[in-house]
Write a protein that holds these residues in place. Structure first.
Motif, PDB file in Angstrom:
ATOM      1  N   VAL A   1    -138.721   4.708   4.616  1.00 56.45           N
ATOM      2  CA  VAL A   1    -138.148   4.825   5.954  1.00 56.45           C
ATOM      3  C   VAL A   1    -136.630   4.914   5.838  1.00 56.45           C
TER       4      VAL A   1
ATOM      5  N   PRO B   1    -137.902   5.531  18.600  1.00 62.57           N
ATOM      6  CA  PRO B   1    -138.502   6.334  17.520  1.00 62.57           C
ATOM      7  C   PRO B   1    -137.529   7.299  16.889  1.00 62.57           C
ATOM      8  N   THR B   2    -136.422   7.610  17.582  1.00 65.42           N
ATOM      9  CA  THR B   2    -135.428   8.528  17.020  1.00 65.42           C
ATOM     10  C   THR B   2    -134.467   7.831  16.068  1.00 65.42           C
TER      11      THR B   2
ATOM     12  N   THR C   1    -135.314  -0.194   6.874  1.00 63.70           N
ATOM     13  CA  THR C   1    -134.546   0.830   6.157  1.00 63.70           C
ATOM     14  C   THR C   1    -133.574   0.280   5.125  1.00 63.70           C
TER      15      THR C   1
ATOM     16  N   VAL D   1    -131.792   7.019  10.798  1.00 64.21           N
ATOM     17  CA  VAL D   1    -131.305   8.335  11.205  1.00 64.21           C
ATOM     18  C   VAL D   1    -129.802   8.280  11.458  1.00 64.21           C
TER      19      VAL D   1
ATOM     20  N   TYR E   1    -135.235   6.144  13.308  1.00 67.80           N
ATOM     21  CA  TYR E   1    -135.693   6.109  11.911  1.00 67.80           C
ATOM     22  C   TYR E   1    -136.658   7.267  11.673  1.00 67.80           C
ATOM     23  N   GLU E   2    -136.821   7.619  10.404  1.00 68.20           N
ATOM     24  CA  GLU E   2    -137.777   8.671  10.055  1.00 68.20           C
ATOM     25  C   GLU E   2    -138.395   8.366   8.691  1.00 68.20           C
ATOM     26  N   TYR E   3    -139.603   8.862   8.506  1.00 67.44           N
ATOM     27  CA  TYR E   3    -140.323   8.644   7.256  1.00 67.44           C
ATOM     28  C   TYR E   3    -140.090   9.820   6.314  1.00 67.44           C
TER      29      TYR E   3
END
Length: 295
Positions: free
Chosen positions: A29, A7-8, A175, A32, A10-12
């Protein structure tokens, strides 16, 4: 091939999508990008020393593999036995930074070349070191001889690699902003894939994973990278024992020169059912070709 996405990694974010004169708000998306500090511990039990070796910008995930691969490809270690393990450093002051600092513990008998710890790494195309000096330095420090009896790869197998790699790139699919490095068998079976914002990091993660699983040397494997081929990628592949390197993009002149010296087969522009073979084409057993033409 199922790929786990930390989960670390990628980020929305909220974006404004513009098409012609229309504007709409949507969610997107992003991959990161965060710094990873690699530290090492070395020396006899009770007399351990600790130093920061490198800071690299990477996509979080497979950090221990990245550190292990970096240590191997930069000549700090030569075998799996010289590496006791990799941990997230427990003595980082800020809690939010703890997963951005790793410490590789070397075996008590493994003494790194201390001058190399002063950052004598070939990490930039503008490092100021001439090509011949760079190749000689890699030969002298850490590069094993590549096999001269294979592996042999059918020319059609090379055509299949990009589609198989892309199908397994779960993070890129979300992404669109990541490089990938993938290991295949000579028959074209996908064995291992890693993604990262950095081309060299993606390859270090693959090599680190192979090192930790004691697969090295990777003489019977084919490597595909998603971008262009630099000298650094050829050097890292050679240290891991990879004799066939294919890429979606182009190689640099120094990459091809190094590959010729190392005995590595390099294929570039592997896409749309075509590719160029730049050196050591004998591993592909290509049919007889006509004389080259000039344009």
């Amino acid at each position: 091939m199922k790929v786990f996405l930390p989960p670390t990694s990628y980020e929305y974010v909220t974006v404004h999508k513009v098409q012609d004169h229309d504007v709409a708000t949507a969610s997107d998306v992003l991959a990161v990008e965060e710094p990873l500090e690699i530290r090492i511990g070395f020396g006899p039990t009770g007399q351990r020393e600790y130093r920061t070796l490198s800071i690299t910008m990477r996509t979080p995930g497979h950090d221990f593999e990245l550190a292990a691969g970096f240590l191997l490809t930069e000549g700090i270690i030569r075998t799996r036995q010289e590496l006791h393990g990799v941990i997230y450093c427990p003595d980082v002051e800020k809690e939010e930074e703890r997963e951005n600092v790793v410490r590789a513990e070397l075996a008590p008998t493994a003494m790194p070349d201390l001058p190399r710890l002063e950052r004598h790494f070939y990490t930039s195309s503008s490092c100021g070191v001439c090509g011949k000096t760079s190749i000689d330095a890699v030969h002298a420090s850490s590069c094993p001889m590549l096999p001269t009896n294979g592996p042999y790869v059918h020319p059609d197998v090379i055509h299949q690699l990009p589609a198989k790699q892309r199908a397994a790139q779960a993070l890129f699919e979300q992404t669109g902003g990541l490089h990938a490095a993938a290991l295949f068998s000579p028959e074209g079976d996908l064995l291992l894939l890693r993604e990262d914002v950095g081309r060299h990091n993606a390859l270090d993660k693959v090599i680190g994973a192979a090192l930790l699983q004691e697969w090295l040397p990777l003489h019977e494997h084919v490597l595909l990278v998603s971008g262009r081929v630099s000298f650094e990628l050829v050097q890292k592949a050679a240290v891991a024992g990879i004799a066939v390197l294919a890429a979606v993009g182009a190689p640099s002149s120094l990459a091809v020169s190094a590959a010729r010296d190392f005995g590595m087969t390099v294929c570039g522009f592997v896409r749309q059912n075509r590719y160029n073979v730049y050196c050591h084409e004998w591993r592909l057993r290509l049919p007889t070709t006509d004389s080259p033409t000039t344009h």
